[in-house]
Design an enzyme around this catalytic site. Structure first.
Site, PDB file in Angstrom:
ATOM      1  CE1 TYR A   1      92.260   9.311 142.980  1.00  0.00           C
ATOM      2  CE2 TYR A   1      91.330  11.479 143.458  1.00  0.00           C
ATOM      3  CZ  TYR A   1      91.162  10.149 143.086  1.00  0.00           C
ATOM      4  OH  TYR A   1      89.906   9.672 142.815  1.00  0.00           O
TER       5      TYR A   1
ATOM      6  CD  GLU B   1      90.289   6.741 140.935  1.00  0.00           C
ATOM      7  OE1 GLU B   1      90.029   7.107 142.085  1.00  0.00           O
ATOM      8  OE2 GLU B   1      90.149   5.566 140.540  1.00  0.00           O
TER       9      GLU B   1
END
Length: 397
Positions: A118, A206
Site C-alpha cells: 500500500y 493512493e
C-alpha cells in the site's frame, strides 16, 4: 476533483510511474475489441475488467473481475456496464457504471512470488509537509490495518522545499523488505510517484496495491487520485478530465451558480455566508436535535437572485423539513439580505413548503428583523444563536 482509475494511471505514466496497462470501453463489444488490442500490445492472455466509478472497494461490490477469454470479457463487461455498483464507499443506491477499464493481467508466474503493498502521498496538515504513507499490507483496507496492526504502517515526511531525497526513497524500499532489482525499482517508483503528486497539484495519490511482480518490476495496479480544485487553473488539461456524471447533480448545479454547496444526509437546510459561520450553524442544528442537510455558503453578495438560487438548490433535497438562514451582516447589510429573502419567497410562491427560520446579525439587523416580521410571510425571525436553535427545535417537533 477526483479522477477515474484510468485517468489517474495515465497521469502517473506521464511522470514515469510504471502502471498496469489498460484501455477504456463504453460497452461490451468495445471491451472485446480493446481486449484484443491489449493482447497485441502486451501479450496478456487474461484480462481484468474494472468498473470505472469514483468509489473504492469496487472488488467487494462485484465491480472488478478476471476474464480468461474473450467470451468472458464480453459477458463480464456487459454485466458491469450499466449496473448500480454498491461498495463500502457509496450510498445504498450505489453508483451507475458507464465504462470499464480492460486491463492486462500482471499476476503472471515467474522466479518469485508477486507481492502487494500500500502507498499513498498526501498532505500532513499538522506540520505542513507532504507525507508518503506505506505498508507491507497492500490490497486490503488500510483503515483495518491501521486499527489492528498499526506497526505495519510507515510514514515518510517530505519537505516541500527540497522534495523527496534519494535516502528517503531508499528507506521506503528497505522498510518494505525489498532487495536487489525490486529495491532499485521501488526507489524509482517512489520518486516518480512523489513527483507526479507534486507537479499535478494533487491532494491525494493512493495506490492500492503497488505490485512487485514475479520478475521484480514495481507497478501501480490501481490509482485513486484527487486534485486540488484551487489549483486547476494551472492545469487546464487536467480540469477537462472532470466527469460530472460521478458528482452530485445538485452540487454541480450549485457550482455553476457560484454557490459553495456540499450535499449531506440531514433534514435541515442551511443558507449561510462564510464557511466558519456555516460550520457553526451546522453544530447549532445538531444541538437543536436536527441534522444538517447541506453546507451552503452564499458568499458576501446575498441579494434576491442569489438567495432564490440557494432556496431552489436546498429544496431539491426531498429530505429537507426546515431551512435555517444564518447571515452575519459584515460585508453585506442585513436589511439587503432580508429583502432578498422576502423577494425570493414571493417569486417562488408555493414552491416553498417548509418552515424558514432567518437569523440576521450585524449591520442593520434591527431593520432586517422588522422587514421579515412585517412581510406577512411564513418566516420566523431571530437575532440570537440560541433563539434560532430554539425555533429549529420548535418546527421539527
Amino acid at each position: 476533483m477526483n479522477l477515474h482509475e484510468y485517468q489517474g494511471k495515465e497521469l502517473l505514466s506521464s511522470f514515469g510511474v510504471r502502471i498496469q496497462r489498460g484501455l477504456v470501453a463504453q460497452n461490451a463489444e468495445e471491451a472485446v475489441a480493446k481486449a484484443k488490442q491489449l493482447t497485441e500490445d502486451t501479450g496478456t492472455g487474461w484480462h481484468v475488467i474494472k468498473a470505472q466509478v469514483h468509489a473504492g472497494g469496487r472488488g467487494k461490490g462485484g465491480g472488478v473481475k478476471l476474464a480468461k477469454n474473450l467470451d468472458e470479457v464480453k459477458d463480464i463487461a456487459g454485466q458491469i456496464i450499466g449496473m448500480d455498483l454498491v461498495t463500502p464507499q457509496t450510498s445504498a443506491e450505489g453508483k451507475r457504471v458507464h465504462q470499464v477499464l480492460v486491463a492486462e493481467d500482471v499476476y503472471y508466474p515467474g522466479d518469485s512470488e508477486p507481492n502487494e503493498f500500500y502507498m499513498s502521498v498526501l498532505l500532513n496538515r499538522s506540520n505542513g509537509r507532504n507525507m508518503i504513507m506505506y505498508s507491507t499490507e497492500g490490497g486490503m483496507d488500510i483503515e483495518e490495518v491501521a486499527e489492528k496492526t498499526p506497526h505495519l504502517i510507515f510514514t515518510e515526511e517530505i519537505d516541500p522545499a527540497t522534495g523527496i531525497l534519494p535516502f528517503q526513497a531508499r528507506r521506503v524500499a528497505f522498510n518494505l523488505g525489498l532487495s536487489g532489482m525490486a529495491f532499485k525499482e521501488m526507489t524509482k517508483f517512489v520518486t516518480a510517484l512523489y513527483t507526479a503528486y507534486d507537479k499535478s497539484d494533487a491532494s491525494l495519490f493512493e495506490i492500492n496495491p503497488v505490485l512487485k511482480t514475479s520478475d521484480d518490476k514495481i507497478m501501480a495496479v490501481d490509482a485513486k487520485v484527487t486534485l486540488d480544485d484551487n489549483a486547476l487553473y494551472r492545469h487546464k488539461d487536467l480540469a477537462e478530465l472532470r466527469d460530472l456524471r460521478e458528482e452530485s447533480p445538485i452540487e454541480v448545479e450549485a457550482g455553476e451558480l457560484g454557490l459553495n454547496y456540499v450535499d449531506l444526509d440531514g433534514n435541515v437546510g442551511c443558507m449561510v455566508n462564510g464557511a466558519g459561520l456555516a460550520m457553526a450553524t451546522m453544530d447549532l442544528i445538531k444541538q437543536a436535535g436536527g441534522e444538517p442537510a447541506n453546507f451552503l455558503d452564499v458568499g458576501g453578495t446575498a441579494d434576491a437572485a442569489r438567495v432564490e438560487a440557494a432556496f431552489r438548490i436546498i429544496l431539491k433535497d426531498p429530505n429537507v423539513k426546515a431551512i435555517l438562514i444564518n447571515i452575519f451582516g459584515g460585508i453585506v447589510r442585513c436589511d439587503r439580505v432580508a429583502q432578498g429573502v422576502v423577494d425570493a419567497y414571493k417569486n417562488m410562491g408555493d414552491a416553498i413548503q417548509v418552515p424558514i427560520i432567518v437569523r440576521l446579525q450585524g449591520t442593520n439587523a434591527d431593520i432586517a428583523k422588522e422587514l421579515i416580521d412585517n412581510s406577512g410571510l411564513d418566516v420566523l425571525s431571530a437575532t440570537e444563536f440560541q433563539e434560532a436553535a430554539d425555533k429549529v427545535q420548535q418546527v421539527l417537533s
